[in-house]
Design a protein around this motif. Structure first.
Motif, PDB file in Angstrom:
ATOM      1  N   ALA A   1       0.854  -1.182   0.000  1.00  0.00           N
ATOM      2  CA  ALA A   1       0.000   0.000   0.000  1.00  0.00           C
ATOM      3  C   ALA A   1       0.897   1.242   0.000  1.00  0.00           C
ATOM      4  N   GLU A   2       0.278   2.418  -0.059  1.00  0.00           N
ATOM      5  CA  GLU A   2       1.054   3.655  -0.196  1.00  0.00           C
ATOM      6  C   GLU A   2       1.976   3.910   0.992  1.00  0.00           C
ATOM      7  N   ASN A   3       1.535   3.561   2.198  1.00  0.00           N
ATOM      8  CA  ASN A   3       2.327   3.871   3.397  1.00  0.00           C
ATOM      9  C   ASN A   3       3.085   2.666   3.946  1.00  0.00           C
ATOM     10  N   PHE A   4       3.216   1.628   3.133  1.00  0.00           N
ATOM     11  CA  PHE A   4       3.898   0.413   3.590  1.00  0.00           C
ATOM     12  C   PHE A   4       5.362   0.710   3.919  1.00  0.00           C
ATOM     13  N   LYS A   5       5.801   0.232   5.103  1.00  0.00           N
ATOM     14  CA  LYS A   5       7.181   0.484   5.552  1.00  0.00           C
ATOM     15  C   LYS A   5       7.938  -0.783   5.940  1.00  0.00           C
TER      16      LYS A   5
ATOM     17  N   GLN B   1      15.443   4.029  17.145  1.00  0.00           N
ATOM     18  CA  GLN B   1      14.794   4.975  18.055  1.00  0.00           C
ATOM     19  C   GLN B   1      13.381   5.328  17.581  1.00  0.00           C
ATOM     20  N   ASN B   2      13.172   5.294  16.239  1.00  0.00           N
ATOM     21  CA  ASN B   2      11.855   5.616  15.676  1.00  0.00           C
ATOM     22  C   ASN B   2      11.012   4.362  15.405  1.00  0.00           C
ATOM     23  N   LYS B   3      11.415   3.256  15.995  1.00  0.00           N
ATOM     24  CA  LYS B   3      10.764   1.973  15.741  1.00  0.00           C
ATOM     25  C   LYS B   3       9.264   2.028  16.052  1.00  0.00           C
ATOM     26  N   LYS B   4       8.886   2.639  17.163  1.00  0.00           N
ATOM     27  CA  LYS B   4       7.474   2.706  17.552  1.00  0.00           C
ATOM     28  C   LYS B   4       6.679   3.567  16.579  1.00  0.00           C
ATOM     29  N   GLU B   5       7.298   4.628  16.079  1.00  0.00           N
ATOM     30  CA  GLU B   5       6.618   5.507  15.128  1.00  0.00           C
ATOM     31  C   GLU B   5       6.372   4.792  13.800  1.00  0.00           C
ATOM     32  N   LEU B   6       7.312   3.921  13.403  1.00  0.00           N
ATOM     33  CA  LEU B   6       7.174   3.170  12.151  1.00  0.00           C
ATOM     34  C   LEU B   6       6.244   1.974  12.289  1.00  0.00           C
ATOM     35  N   ASP B   7       5.963   1.586  13.531  1.00  0.00           N
ATOM     36  CA  ASP B   7       5.236   0.349  13.796  1.00  0.00           C
ATOM     37  C   ASP B   7       3.903   0.280  13.048  1.00  0.00           C
ATOM     38  N   ARG B   8       3.133   1.357  13.033  1.00  0.00           N
ATOM     39  CA  ARG B   8       1.808   1.320  12.430  1.00  0.00           C
ATOM     40  C   ARG B   8       1.839   1.188  10.911  1.00  0.00           C
ATOM     41  N   TYR B   9       3.006   1.417  10.300  1.00  0.00           N
ATOM     42  CA  TYR B   9       3.151   1.295   8.854  1.00  0.00           C
ATOM     43  C   TYR B   9       3.748  -0.050   8.436  1.00  0.00           C
ATOM     44  N   CYS B  10       4.016  -0.899   9.425  1.00  0.00           N
ATOM     45  CA  CYS B  10       4.608  -2.217   9.150  1.00  0.00           C
ATOM     46  C   CYS B  10       3.554  -3.311   9.319  1.00  0.00           C
ATOM     47  N   GLY B  11       3.525  -4.233   8.367  1.00  0.00           N
ATOM     48  CA  GLY B  11       2.616  -5.365   8.483  1.00  0.00           C
ATOM     49  C   GLY B  11       3.150  -6.396   9.460  1.00  0.00           C
TER      50      GLY B  11
END
Length: 369
Positions: A40-44, A109-119
């Motif tokens: 998807a567009e925001n997939f990380k 350090q930004n792992k939690k911020e990226l979490d919602r964009y990871c499947g």
């Protein structure tokens, strides 16, 4: 299927690895082990990956929605490991892993911020993956996988260096005017990129230097060939590891040369009676490996369209007959009989019928049957 309960989910959230994939174009196929999706567009990336071996693969997607050939790589993940790779739009692949410590720490350090964009890792198929890959070790992947590190479903080709002078020289030697040469003559010679070749153990019909009597022996009982393969692989465990690796490279990586290697290994192991008693542990584990592999394939997958012969029914008939007629333990014979009964019930294969090609094989000194 093994569903992820709350305790397992919490453990993987805290201890699982994370694969961060940056700038992946919308629609790109991304997969890990037995599951794949279109980004998807925001997939990380993918989170909560259990420690151990995994196969990650991808296919770029055209503006018309057509997927390119599949490319993948095996990787061992450690607990809490964060792996970062960035998409290269020009090469339509991922750049090497980010290894700069300072840059990598920023992602951690930004792992939690990226979490919602990871499947989330598809845990429901994890048990199946383990059953298909449990013999594969770092020694196996280091010995067998290509220098480039990728499994490519499409053969990678390199063109031979050439120039106008060299092509003109070729045309003169052929006594054909350059302006009348066909398009094929003008095309550069293409060769397979050796960095992309999977280094499977070679399996020959007979050992080099054998006389006609030895060639006949190899054709009727492949003990000598198996011993040679075992010696080059280092152990019977490594042979089963290569059997699993080749199967996964074909099944998931869509690499068809791997299917040929898998068939050669299966035929070699199933056609050998003399070594069953000597390597009983190998054959006990072989039955388990084949059991899980065959669950992933449709019944008619191995049927030859021309001859209507099924490679597996013939090969497994040999395995069951060889185990039954060997001096193997009652435990192995019982295990083989249960596997035979399971396949008959599941696929309808009758292993009591004698295959048409089970006549004695005699080979001359030139290797001709």
């Amino acid at each position: 299927m093994a569903e992820m309960n709350q305790a397992t989910a919490q453990h993987l959230f805290e201890a699982g690895a994370v694969l961060i994939l940056l700038d992946v174009p919308y629609g790109t196929e991304i997969g890990i082990n037995m599951n794949s999706w279109q980004a998807a567009e925001n997939f990380k990336g993918i989170k909560m990956i259990p420690p151990g071996l995994h196969f990650i693969y991808f296919s770029s997607c055209s503006s018309e929605g057509q997927l390119a050939s599949r490319t993948g790589f095996f990787r061992y993940f450690r607990e809490r490991e964060v792996v970062v790779r960035k998409w290269n739009s020009f090469a339509e692949t991922f750049d090497p892993e980010i290894t700069d410590e300072e840059e990598l720490n920023r992602f951690i350090q930004n792992k939690k911020e990226l979490d919602r964009y990871c499947g989330a890792f598809p845990y429901d198929s994890y048990k199946k993956w383990v059953s298909l890959s449990r013999h594969i070790t770092t020694e196996t992947t280091g010995r067998v996988l290509p220098t480039c590190g990728y499994i490519m479903s499409a053969t990678a080709l390199l063109s031979e260096c050439s120039n106008t002078a060299s092509r003109a020289s070729q045309s003169k030697s052929a006594s054909v005017p350059l302006n009348k040469m066909t398009a094929d003559n003008l095309m550069p010679e293409m060769k397979e990129n050796l960095d992309t070749v999977i280094n499977y153990t070679s399996i020959d019909r007979f050992i080099e230097g054998s006389d006609s009597a030895m060639i006949t022996k190899c054709a009727t009982d492949s003990e000598l060939i198996l011993n040679s393969v075992l010696e080059r692989c280092g152990s019977w465990q490594n042979v089963l590891a290569e059997l699993q690796l080749s199967f996964l490279c074909f099944l998931i990586g869509q690499h068809f040369d791997s299917f040929d290697q898998w068939k050669k290994l299966v035929a070699l192991l199933c056609g050998n009676q003399s070594s069953i008693y000597k390597y009983e542990d190998l054959y006990t584990e072989l039955i388990s490996v084949l059991h899980f592999q065959l669950k992933e394939l449709p019944e008619d997958f191995f049927v030859d369209i021309v001859s209507s012969n099924n490679f597996l029914t013939t090969t497994l008939h040999n395995l069951f007959a060889n185990i039954s007629e060997s001096t193997a333990s009652a435990g192995l014979k019982s295990r083989a009989q249960k596997f035979s009964d399971h396949l008959t019930k599941h696929f309808g294969w009758d292993f009591d019928l004698e295959p048409e090609d089970c006549e004695p094989v005699v080979v001359d000194e030139f290797g001709n049957y």
